[in-house]
Design an enzyme around this catalytic site. Structure first.
Site, short mmCIF file in Angstrom:
data_model
loop_
_atom_site.label_atom_id
_atom_site.label_comp_id
_atom_site.label_asym_id
_atom_site.label_seq_id
_atom_site.Cartn_x
_atom_site.Cartn_y
_atom_site.Cartn_z
N THR A 193 -184.79 15.31 -40.24
CA THR A 193 -183.50 14.63 -40.26
C THR A 193 -183.51 13.45 -41.23
OG1 THR A 193 -184.06 13.24 -38.35
CG2 THR A 193 -182.97 15.34 -37.91
N TYR A 228 -178.14 1.38 -39.84
CA TYR A 228 -179.42 1.69 -40.48
C TYR A 228 -179.77 0.75 -41.62
CZ TYR A 228 -181.04 5.83 -38.00
OH TYR A 228 -181.56 6.68 -37.05
N LEU A 242 -178.07 11.80 -39.99
CA LEU A 242 -177.17 12.35 -38.98
C LEU A 242 -178.00 13.42 -38.26
CD1 LEU A 242 -174.21 11.68 -38.34
CD2 LEU A 242 -173.54 13.63 -39.76
N HIS A 243 -178.80 12.94 -37.29
CA HIS A 243 -179.85 13.77 -36.71
C HIS A 243 -179.31 15.04 -36.06
CE1 HIS A 243 -182.65 10.40 -37.17
NE2 HIS A 243 -181.81 9.62 -36.50
N ASP A 244 -178.44 14.88 -35.06
CA ASP A 244 -178.15 15.96 -34.12
C ASP A 244 -177.42 17.16 -34.72
OD1 ASP A 244 -179.37 14.25 -32.35
OD2 ASP A 244 -177.53 13.58 -31.41
#
Length: 310
Positions: A193, A228, A242-244
């Site tokens: 990610t 961040y 935008l990990h998910d």
């Protein structure tokens, strides 16, 4: 059969889970059966309300939202507050007209028992609900075509120098789920990610698309970029991970991710490295084949989001 892949999301909905829900709810190749909510980013009452708001925003009132567990599966080595003090609990979206459905673990078990075709599970929060569902009925493994877990880290630092937050929140649940013999298990790590951040220019492109989903995603990306700025590497590129949604993207663009085969052990006894994911570069056939995503194609990920949310 519709030709679409049946999907269940398990989320601790904050800003990036919200985009994952939008991607799953709007992609034409996915049939979102329901969303279960779990503690993690915030208490489950907040993650449930956030999920309802996201689905209401894009008119997916047909998708049930099922509130789940609000504490770890088994006691942790050390106490952990439920929720995060450094993030606002609610998403800046209109209040939902929807109401939550039945309890998550009961719904997961009953839905998977009744499934007439294999279902993909995507988990983007602590694995508490999934561990509880497995403990309730291990036969549900037969109904899961693929499990994608957003969690763990290989070389990148997480919430601690060793551990990614979803696993760190509930290492006991993570250990149970990752050891279960799912036929196809993909672990999307922070290494993947963090390799595909979105930038302010990407947010502007999303906003220009003009749809409710794209404009909401643009706001979430901008919020994440601001948060961040405390991270030196992300501040340097003017972006944020935008990990998910990357876990959902893996279902529809399989070669989006660079993966390696490995076995994994979750550290549960050493307080210093608690929640660390320890990988061995081998395949343990007795426990199932585990694919570990370590990089992502940023441009293809961004383009998928643009196309689907626009």
């Amino acid at each position: 059969m519709s030709g679409r892949l049946p999907v269940i999301l398990d989320c601790d909905t904050g800003t990036d889970d919200a985009v994952a829900i939008l991607l799953a709810a709007l992609h034409p190749g996915l049939d979102l059966l329901g969303v279960t909510t779990v503690w993690g980013n915030h208490d489950v009452r907040d993650t449930t309300d956030n999920t309802l708001r996201v689905l209401d925003l894009v008119g997916r009132r047909d998708v049930g939202v099922h509130p789940g567990r609000n504490a770890p599966h088994r006691p942790r080595l050390e106490p952990l507050p439920s929720g995060r003090a450094d993030l606002p609990p609610g998403l800046d979206l209109p209040a939902a007209s929807l109401l939550p459905g039945s309890e998550a673990v009961e719904w997961l078990v009953s839905t998977l028992r009744a499934a007439t075709e294999p279902v993909a599970l995507v988990a983007t929060g602590p694995l508490t609900n999934l561990a509880a569902a497995l403990a309730a009925d291990r036969s549900i493994l037969r109904s899961v075509a693929r499990l994608v877990v957003l969690g763990g880290t290989h070389r990148a630092a997480g919430v601690t120098p060793y551990a990614e937050r979803n696993v760190w929140c509930d290492p006991e649940a993570a250990a149970d789920v990752l050891a279960a013999p799912f036929r196809d298990l993909l672990l999307v790590t922070m290494d993947a990610t963090l390799s595909a951040p979105l930038t302010a220019a990407d947010a502007r492109r999303l906003r220009a698309l003009g749809t409710p989903a794209a404009m909401a995603a643009a706001s979430f990306v901008e919020t994440r970029i601001e948060w961040y700025r405390r991270d030196e590497a992300m501040a340097a590129v003017g972006g944020a991970p935008l990990h998910d949604p990357l876990a959902v993207a893996a279902l529809v663009v399989p070669d989006l991710l660079t993966t390696v085969r490995a076995s994994v052990r979750v550290e549960r006894t050493d307080p210093t490295t608690y929640g660390a994911t320890r990988f061995a570069a081998e395949v343990d056939e007795a426990r199932g084949r585990l694919a570990v995503a370590v990089r992502a194609d940023r441009e293809r990920y961004r383009d998928l989001l643009m196309t689907t949310l626009g």
